[in-house]
Motif scaffolding. Structure first.
Motif, short mmCIF file in Angstrom:
data_model
loop_
_atom_site.label_atom_id
_atom_site.label_comp_id
_atom_site.label_asym_id
_atom_site.label_seq_id
_atom_site.Cartn_x
_atom_site.Cartn_y
_atom_site.Cartn_z
N UNK A 42 0.83 -1.20 0.00
CA UNK A 42 0.00 0.00 0.00
C UNK A 42 0.87 1.25 0.00
N UNK A 43 1.91 1.25 0.81
CA UNK A 43 2.83 2.38 0.83
C UNK A 43 3.52 2.53 -0.53
N UNK A 44 3.93 1.40 -1.09
CA UNK A 44 4.62 1.43 -2.38
C UNK A 44 3.71 1.98 -3.47
N UNK A 45 2.45 1.55 -3.48
CA UNK A 45 1.52 2.01 -4.50
C UNK A 45 1.32 3.52 -4.42
N UNK A 46 1.12 4.03 -3.22
CA UNK A 46 0.94 5.47 -3.06
C UNK A 46 2.18 6.22 -3.52
N UNK A 47 3.35 5.74 -3.13
CA UNK A 47 4.58 6.43 -3.51
C UNK A 47 4.83 6.37 -5.01
N UNK A 48 4.48 5.26 -5.64
CA UNK A 48 4.66 5.17 -7.09
C UNK A 48 3.85 6.24 -7.80
N UNK A 49 2.64 6.45 -7.32
CA UNK A 49 1.80 7.48 -7.94
C UNK A 49 2.31 8.88 -7.63
N UNK A 50 2.98 9.03 -6.52
CA UNK A 50 3.46 10.36 -6.13
C UNK A 50 4.75 10.73 -6.83
N UNK A 51 5.66 9.78 -7.00
CA UNK A 51 6.98 10.12 -7.56
C UNK A 51 7.17 9.60 -8.98
N UNK A 52 6.31 8.68 -9.42
CA UNK A 52 6.35 8.23 -10.81
C UNK A 52 7.33 7.12 -11.10
N UNK A 53 8.39 7.04 -10.37
CA UNK A 53 9.44 6.06 -10.64
C UNK A 53 9.30 4.87 -9.69
N UNK A 54 9.10 3.66 -10.23
CA UNK A 54 9.00 2.48 -9.34
C UNK A 54 10.23 2.28 -8.49
N UNK A 55 11.41 2.53 -9.08
CA UNK A 55 12.64 2.33 -8.32
C UNK A 55 12.75 3.33 -7.18
N UNK A 56 12.45 4.61 -7.50
CA UNK A 56 12.52 5.62 -6.44
C UNK A 56 11.46 5.35 -5.38
N UNK A 57 10.27 4.89 -5.83
CA UNK A 57 9.22 4.58 -4.86
C UNK A 57 9.66 3.49 -3.90
N UNK A 58 10.36 2.48 -4.40
CA UNK A 58 10.85 1.42 -3.52
C UNK A 58 11.88 1.96 -2.53
N UNK A 59 12.75 2.85 -3.02
CA UNK A 59 13.73 3.46 -2.12
C UNK A 59 13.02 4.26 -1.02
N UNK A 60 12.01 5.03 -1.42
CA UNK A 60 11.30 5.86 -0.45
C UNK A 60 10.48 5.01 0.51
N UNK A 61 9.91 3.90 0.00
CA UNK A 61 9.16 3.00 0.89
C UNK A 61 10.08 2.43 1.95
#
Length: 213
Positions: A42-61
């Motif tokens: 759930x955190x990853x999904x929200x971050x992917x939509x916020x930052x656009x990059x799956x890799x960056x979203x995983x780092x941020x998660x």
């Protein structure tokens, strides 16, 4: 704001995730793993939509769960756990978007207890990105339309929509997570719905994508 004992007790009784986080505060590694399993996608999904990059979203998660880990000793049950968690998500995304925060190799200090459970939690947090499977979405085209629709929103609108539609949070919880008033969130979501409708409706009605995409 100080949290009263009665407020903390009310959230503890009502929210099983609050009870898990309180167990994490006491050094329960299994509780931390349960929370990660519940929320990592759930955190990853929200971050992917916020930052656009799956890799960056995983780092941020990963950073989000590290912050949860680091904050555990001061945790107090003053809201639903999801509200508290998405407050952290919002702050991490905010920092990332402005370039003030880039993922760093966070060196969690060795705090090995006699049982080793705290070290285990740190390892779990650092391994978070590796545990997150790529989200599988069958309807690729519809996904693209929704993503394009979200892209037309400003940052606050997008976060509010994601928490409301994906996480099911109400105005009060979103307001707390985004540090805004419930009335402001209501207005934000109203404007966001209009913008989303302009992009999605043409596709739903005729299969034609909006020129805004």
């Amino acid at each position: 704001m100080a949290i009263t004992e009665s407020t903390a007790r009310r959230y503890e009784l009502a929210d099983p995730d609050v009870r898990l986080m309180l167990a994490v505060r006491e050094g329960d590694a299994a509780a931390f793993e349960q929370l990660m399993q519940r929320y990592q996608n759930r955190v990853l999904t929200v971050l992917q939509h916020l930052v656009g990059s799956p890799q960056e979203a995983e780092d941020l998660a990963q950073e989000v769960f590290l912050r949860v880990f680091r904050a555990r000793k001061n945790y107090a049950a003053g809201a639903k756990f999801s509200t508290w968690l998405f407050t952290i998500v919002n702050n991490v995304a905010f920092n990332a978007r402005r370039g003030r925060s880039r993922r760093k190799e966070v060196q969690v200090r060795d705090e090995v207890s006699s049982s080793g459970s705290v070290r285990g939690m740190a390892d779990l947090a650092q391994a978070a990105s590796g545990m997150m499977p790529t989200r599988v979405i069958d309807k690729e085209e519809m996904r693209d339309v929704v993503r394009a629709a979200l892209d037309v929103l400003n940052e606050r609108q997008r976060m509010a929509v994601l928490l409301n539609k994906f996480e099911g949070l109400g105005y009060a919880d979103i307001a707390e997570a985004m540090q805004m008033s419930p009335q402001a969130i209501k207005s934000l979501l109203s404007r966001a719905r209009v913008a989303l409708r302009d992009v999605i409706e043409p596709y739903l009605q005729s299969g034609v994508r909006s020129p805004l995409e």
